[in-house]
Design a protein around this motif. Structure first.
Motif, PDB file in Angstrom:
ATOM      1  N   TYR A  18       5.100   5.125  22.928  1.00 51.40           N
ATOM      2  CA  TYR A  18       3.683   4.892  23.211  1.00 51.40           C
ATOM      3  C   TYR A  18       3.203   3.603  22.536  1.00 51.40           C
ATOM      4  O   TYR A  18       2.427   2.850  23.114  1.00 51.40           O
ATOM      5  CB  TYR A  18       2.841   6.072  22.723  1.00 51.40           C
TER       6      TYR A  18
ATOM      7  N   LEU B  86       8.620   9.500  20.750  1.00 48.75           N
ATOM      8  CA  LEU B  86       7.407   9.442  21.561  1.00 48.75           C
ATOM      9  C   LEU B  86       6.406   8.435  21.003  1.00 48.75           C
ATOM     10  O   LEU B  86       5.874   7.610  21.746  1.00 48.75           O
ATOM     11  CB  LEU B  86       6.765  10.827  21.638  1.00 48.75           C
ATOM     12  N   VAL B  87       6.143   8.504  19.706  1.00 48.05           N
ATOM     13  CA  VAL B  87       5.144   7.599  19.122  1.00 48.05           C
ATOM     14  C   VAL B  87       5.603   6.154  19.262  1.00 48.05           C
ATOM     15  O   VAL B  87       4.808   5.263  19.607  1.00 48.05           O
ATOM     16  CB  VAL B  87       4.856   7.970  17.653  1.00 48.05           C
TER      17      VAL B  87
ATOM     18  N   CYS C 298      -0.024  11.330  20.754  1.00 51.74           N
ATOM     19  CA  CYS C 298       0.774  10.095  20.769  1.00 51.74           C
ATOM     20  C   CYS C 298      -0.106   8.866  20.928  1.00 51.74           C
ATOM     21  O   CYS C 298       0.104   7.844  20.258  1.00 51.74           O
ATOM     22  CB  CYS C 298       1.821  10.155  21.880  1.00 51.74           C
TER      23      CYS C 298
END
Length: 202
Positions: free
Chosen positions: A102, A98-99, A165
């Motif tokens: 993003y 996710l990070v 995030c």
């Protein structure tokens, strides 16, 4: 003149995808206002008029880019879950994905967040993708046999994950005098709680 990326494909779907990919690269670096349709067409190696065969305007390209970004995020999360392991391992894998996802779309996220406050088209884009994500989350909970949970509780998890995030991807955390590693642990804990059907961590 074609660049080293090669000749543009003639197939309509491929050309549309080429425009979406070009828009994504440019929006990610220069944001919405720093990009125009001519630049998108050049980046995709098509004539400017070709863009308007597939899209109404720049906002329409952006809509396709953001929708594709959301879909890819959920596909990545599915792959993280399918890879298996205990919930804490899956949650760590998801947090990393996710990070990274993003971080690669900071310009896109910044556009959505700022424009959603001022422009009805962007507000509707943000809300429609939010509704889609809520439905995806509810459906996935149901598919894995999770205990029923109120939509508001699922939405709270989605909103917390989204904000964490954004903060980690934009390097906000250390600028505020906090530890990015500690906040990443919070993100993992929130994801793990969701996987375990446990209450959100306090």
């Amino acid at each position: 003149m074609p660049s080293r990326r090669g000749k543009p494909p003639k197939d309509g779907l491929e050309t549309r995808q080429r425009l979406v990919d070009a828009g994504r690269r440019l929006f990610s670096v220069d944001g919405f206002h720093g990009t125009d349709t001519n630049r998108i067409a050049r980046e995709a190696q098509v004539a400017p008029a070709t863009l308007y065969v597939h899209f109404v305007d720049k906002t329409d390209v952006f809509r396709a880019v953001y929708s594709a970004w959301v879909s890819e995020m959920w596909e990545r999360l599915s792959l993280d879950a399918i890879a298996g392991g205990p919930p804490e391992v899956i949650a760590r894998r998801m947090a990393r994905s996710l990070v990274e996802h993003y971080r690669k779309a900071r310009g896109i996220r910044a556009t959505v967040q700022s424009a959603a406050l001022r422009a009805p088209a962007f507000r509707e884009l943000y809300l429609s993708e939010g509704r889609r994500q809520l439905e995806l989350a509810m459906n996935r909970r149901s598919a894995r046999g999770s205990l029923p949970r109120a939509r508001e509780d699922v939405l709270a998890t989605l909103l917390i994950v989204e904000r964490l995030c954004d903060a980690l991807a934009n390097d906000e955390v250390e600028a505020l005098g906090c530890s990015a590693e500690a906040l990443e642990r919070v993100l993992v804990a929130v994801l793990e709680a969701s996987l375990r059907d446990a209450p959100l961590p306090h």
